[in-house]
Design a protein around this motif. Sequence first.
Motif, PDB file in Angstrom:
ATOM      1  N   MET A  75       0.837  -1.204   0.000  1.00  0.00           N
ATOM      2  CA  MET A  75       0.000   0.000   0.000  1.00  0.00           C
ATOM      3  C   MET A  75       0.869   1.251   0.000  1.00  0.00           C
ATOM      4  SD  MET A  75      -3.225   0.974  -0.022  1.00  0.00           S
ATOM      5  CE  MET A  75      -2.819   2.364  -1.069  1.00  0.00           C
ATOM      6  N   ALA A 179      -9.552  -0.829   2.817  1.00  0.00           N
ATOM      7  CA  ALA A 179      -9.343  -2.264   2.685  1.00  0.00           C
ATOM      8  C   ALA A 179     -10.546  -3.051   3.211  1.00  0.00           C
ATOM      9  CB  ALA A 179      -8.081  -2.679   3.434  1.00  0.00           C
ATOM     10  N   TYR A 183     -12.388  -4.951   0.275  1.00  0.00           N
ATOM     11  CA  TYR A 183     -11.886  -6.324   0.219  1.00  0.00           C
ATOM     12  C   TYR A 183     -12.202  -7.146   1.469  1.00  0.00           C
ATOM     13  CZ  TYR A 183      -9.333  -4.081  -3.552  1.00  0.00           C
ATOM     14  OH  TYR A 183      -9.013  -3.369  -4.677  1.00  0.00           O
ATOM     15  N   ALA A 187      -5.788  -3.777   6.122  1.00  0.00           N
ATOM     16  CA  ALA A 187      -4.781  -3.166   5.254  1.00  0.00           C
ATOM     17  C   ALA A 187      -3.432  -3.855   5.399  1.00  0.00           C
ATOM     18  CB  ALA A 187      -4.643  -1.682   5.568  1.00  0.00           C
ATOM     19  N   LEU A 190      -3.104  -6.651   2.184  1.00  0.00           N
ATOM     20  CA  LEU A 190      -3.497  -6.314   0.819  1.00  0.00           C
ATOM     21  C   LEU A 190      -2.531  -6.925  -0.191  1.00  0.00           C
ATOM     22  CD1 LEU A 190      -4.356  -2.529   1.256  1.00  0.00           C
ATOM     23  CD2 LEU A 190      -5.996  -4.351   0.739  1.00  0.00           C
ATOM     24  N   GLU A 194      -4.663  -5.114  -5.172  1.00  0.00           N
ATOM     25  CA  GLU A 194      -5.653  -4.463  -4.306  1.00  0.00           C
ATOM     26  C   GLU A 194      -5.149  -3.104  -3.845  1.00  0.00           C
ATOM     27  OE1 GLU A 194      -7.666  -8.543  -2.471  1.00  0.00           O
ATOM     28  OE2 GLU A 194      -6.012  -7.554  -1.435  1.00  0.00           O
ATOM     29  N   ALA A 195      -3.887  -3.059  -3.404  1.00  0.00           N
ATOM     30  CA  ALA A 195      -3.299  -1.789  -2.970  1.00  0.00           C
ATOM     31  C   ALA A 195      -3.257  -0.794  -4.128  1.00  0.00           C
ATOM     32  CB  ALA A 195      -1.896  -2.028  -2.422  1.00  0.00           C
TER      33      ALA A 195
END
Length: 242
Positions: A75, A179, A183, A187, A190, A194-195
């Motif tokens: 992230m 997050a 999802y 976080a 991830l 996704e990040a």
Amino acid sequence: MALAFLKPSRVSKSHGPAFRIGWFVGRLIVWFLALSVGFTLLYRFVPVPVTITMLTDPNGFTRDWTSLSEIDRDMVDAAIAGEDGKFCTHDGFDRAAIETAIAKNARGNRLRGGSTISQQTAKNVFLWQGTGWSRYLRKGLEAWFTVLIEQLWPKRRIMEVYLNVAETGIGTYGAESGAQRYYNRSAASLSPVEAARIAAALPAPKRRAVNGASGFTRRHGNAIAARIGVVRRDGLDACVYK
């Protein structure tokens, strides 16, 4: 000297209006400097409790302050890849990006920004959003607070605050809340894709869908995901992970 200046005092009626206005403005400036430095120092060590943007969001807000140690490195690297590749080397201002944005704005009607993560953090923590005449005042204050956080916070703290106050969706603030919303996970876990998709939505979180991303957001997210490895390989996140 500054503290003495802040103490209540009387201005003689013999002084003219210009002097009294100057005296009043001078006191306001000293108060502003003292408070801005004080809050910046405070937020180096304690979580930012709330921001003007959150309080004025018509959708309400969800935010879960999370230590940077509990946010996946992907992230952080996605934010650097998507928002500010020079985060670790600039002093808060990417002058080349600013000049490029000015040149593009001069050629067309669509405004483009050149803000760094430090500038965005300063705006998100201390100031307000929006356009209009107040935008010019905000930009001046944003520059001041950017200088303050660059001088008083380490880069790791700037990134930590950024990933906790940045809007990641409608009424959603911070990487952890994003997050969980998109999802259904922390976080801390991830994936790079996704990040990257959260990072792709950061410039316009109310208009760019993270789940089911398509068009520009999907392409931009894929590009960010591909650059995450470059950020790590080239040490562009070295100031965060020393």
